[in-house]
Design an enzyme around this catalytic site. Sequence first.
Site, PDB file in Angstrom:
ATOM      1  N   ARG A 273       0.841  -1.198   0.000  1.00 60.74           N
ATOM      2  CA  ARG A 273       0.000   0.000   0.000  1.00 60.74           C
ATOM      3  C   ARG A 273       0.872   1.243   0.000  1.00 60.74           C
ATOM      4  O   ARG A 273       1.856   1.321   0.736  1.00 60.74           O
ATOM      5  CB  ARG A 273      -0.925   0.022   1.221  1.00 60.74           C
ATOM      6  CG  ARG A 273      -1.894  -1.149   1.284  1.00 60.74           C
ATOM      7  CD  ARG A 273      -2.787  -1.077   2.493  1.00 60.74           C
ATOM      8  NE  ARG A 273      -3.522  -2.326   2.679  1.00 60.74           N
ATOM      9  CZ  ARG A 273      -4.308  -2.589   3.718  1.00 60.74           C
ATOM     10  NH1 ARG A 273      -4.454  -1.673   4.674  1.00 60.74           N
ATOM     11  NH2 ARG A 273      -4.932  -3.742   3.802  1.00 60.74           N
ATOM     12  N   ARG A 288       3.556   1.861  10.110  1.00 60.19           N
ATOM     13  CA  ARG A 288       2.932   2.314   8.861  1.00 60.19           C
ATOM     14  C   ARG A 288       3.961   2.221   7.746  1.00 60.19           C
ATOM     15  O   ARG A 288       4.825   3.093   7.603  1.00 60.19           O
ATOM     16  CB  ARG A 288       2.403   3.749   8.996  1.00 60.19           C
ATOM     17  CG  ARG A 288       1.507   4.158   7.835  1.00 60.19           C
ATOM     18  CD  ARG A 288       0.894   5.526   8.067  1.00 60.19           C
ATOM     19  NE  ARG A 288       0.011   5.533   9.228  1.00 60.19           N
ATOM     20  CZ  ARG A 288      -1.242   5.089   9.223  1.00 60.19           C
ATOM     21  NH1 ARG A 288      -1.760   4.576   8.128  1.00 60.19           N
ATOM     22  NH2 ARG A 288      -1.975   5.145  10.316  1.00 60.19           N
ATOM     23  N   GLU A 370      -4.051  -0.779  15.698  1.00 59.07           N
ATOM     24  CA  GLU A 370      -5.048  -1.611  15.032  1.00 59.07           C
ATOM     25  C   GLU A 370      -4.352  -2.795  14.360  1.00 59.07           C
ATOM     26  O   GLU A 370      -3.431  -2.616  13.579  1.00 59.07           O
ATOM     27  CB  GLU A 370      -5.804  -0.798  13.986  1.00 59.07           C
ATOM     28  CG  GLU A 370      -6.816  -1.619  13.190  1.00 59.07           C
ATOM     29  CD  GLU A 370      -7.139  -0.994  11.854  1.00 59.07           C
ATOM     30  OE1 GLU A 370      -7.394  -1.753  10.904  1.00 59.07           O
ATOM     31  OE2 GLU A 370      -7.135   0.246  11.754  1.00 59.07           O
ATOM     32  N   SER A 373      -9.447  -5.616  11.459  1.00 59.89           N
ATOM     33  CA  SER A 373     -10.777  -5.044  11.299  1.00 59.89           C
ATOM     34  C   SER A 373     -11.695  -6.164  10.838  1.00 59.89           C
ATOM     35  O   SER A 373     -11.522  -6.692   9.738  1.00 59.89           O
ATOM     36  CB  SER A 373     -10.785  -3.908  10.265  1.00 59.89           C
ATOM     37  OG  SER A 373     -10.116  -2.770  10.759  1.00 59.89           O
ATOM     38  N   ARG A 412       2.553  -5.380  13.069  1.00 61.07           N
ATOM     39  CA  ARG A 412       2.115  -4.640  14.255  1.00 61.07           C
ATOM     40  C   ARG A 412       2.065  -5.535  15.487  1.00 61.07           C
ATOM     41  O   ARG A 412       2.284  -5.065  16.602  1.00 61.07           O
ATOM     42  CB  ARG A 412       0.754  -3.989  13.989  1.00 61.07           C
ATOM     43  CG  ARG A 412       0.855  -2.890  12.941  1.00 61.07           C
ATOM     44  CD  ARG A 412      -0.435  -2.153  12.763  1.00 61.07           C
ATOM     45  NE  ARG A 412      -0.287  -1.042  11.826  1.00 61.07           N
ATOM     46  CZ  ARG A 412      -1.201  -0.119  11.583  1.00 61.07           C
ATOM     47  NH1 ARG A 412      -2.359  -0.179  12.229  1.00 61.07           N
ATOM     48  NH2 ARG A 412      -0.980   0.843  10.714  1.00 61.07           N
TER      49      ARG A 412
END
Length: 461
Positions: A273, A288, A370, A373, A412
């Site tokens: 990404r 990130r 996070e 999800s 993460r």
Amino acid sequence: MIDRKLLRDDPERVRDALDARGNDGVDVDHVLDVYDEWRSLKADGDDLRHERNEVSQKIGTLKQEGKDEEAQEAIERSSELKEELQELEARADELEAELDEALLEIPNLPHESVPVGTDESENVEVRREGFDDLRDLPDEVTPHYDLGEELDIIDEARAAKTTGSGFYFLKGEGAMLEHALIQFMLDVHREQDYVDLFPPVPVKTTSMVGTGQLPKFADDAYRIGGSETEDYEDDDLWLCPTAEVPVTNMYRDEILLKDDLPLKHQAYTPNFRREAGEHGTETRGIVRVHQFNKVELVNFVEPEESYDRLEALLDEAAEVLEQLGLPYRVLSLCTGDLTFASAKTYDLEVWAPGTESDDSPDGYGGRWLEVSSASNFEDFQARRAGLRYRPERHESAEYLHTLNASGTAVGRIMVALLEYYQNEDGTVDVPEVLQPYMGGREVIEGHEPVGEAAVGAGKKD
């Protein structure tokens, strides 16, 4: 995409749902105008075809009756009707393409149970786990990026040379830990009846459209062979941003059977990404980044089962954190923080104690990351990708519901492990469940740096 009949029959519901999301520039009235004109032209086309069929049938009869003049008039009228129909169908095709394009820009409608809010600050914490029995931490927890450099298991500087910023090398025990986490997660979810997939990493434009990444989020994606913002074709390729894309599209334009459902797949992939618009938010570390590993859980279910399945999916993803002994919390995302394709989402956030943030747990410091999800897309993706099932073999096919969750974001989780299982001497304990995957290692002790730079920095004798 949303059901166009819903837009026609209950436009106020669509408007209200978009307002709850923050709208994002969707002109519902314009879409309705296009839809109404398209439907009107389709009706006119049916009338013209009916008239042309009647005229065509008369031609032979008139010729047989010797009414050549009237037959010629009928032939001329048939030609006129053909031309009118061709012009009308061309305009109808233009409008349908415009309608489909407009529908692709409309996000999913939030489920009625989703809390209304404008942004992430209004997400609702559902529960918090693991804080009643915390391990003893160093007086000052070293952030993962400094600890990774000191142990020589994370190397961002050399990755910047080979690839660019936002990438990193893992070395020695760091690489071992990443591999261990991936295999551990896959094993956990196999016990939950997930069927393994190893999907291709490049995906077509049609696949990205099917799950909702395109056209809205082209800036975040890596396109193979061209700029992500230039015009693209259906069969152009993109680097996979999440295994959700290939796995969900695996059954595109197929009809599954009720007996196939629920269908549960898991897939490990590297993910890519650009994180457009996020530059500068994380200048150090592996939180990130542009490439990261993830195990994805994708579910295909009957519509009436999807919200029960969402709750179960959340628990299945959380099982990874439970077994690793990492403190975490569950958030129900508000309408303004839902992703484009989601009708309802729970976020799993793990506690990483090494870096302070504004939303750290009261009295504990650190920050939330996070790592999953869990989302129910209802039939939104199914409509875009043609995912249907037949409730009974003799019944018409219907759109199924799709759900997914990360099981979980590996990088993460590594951040949380390095910070939460850190010792006063700078070593890191390996959670018991990971030790078999780490060759029996109980502690990460790090490595001696290599090269003249290490000598110059006084890190070697």
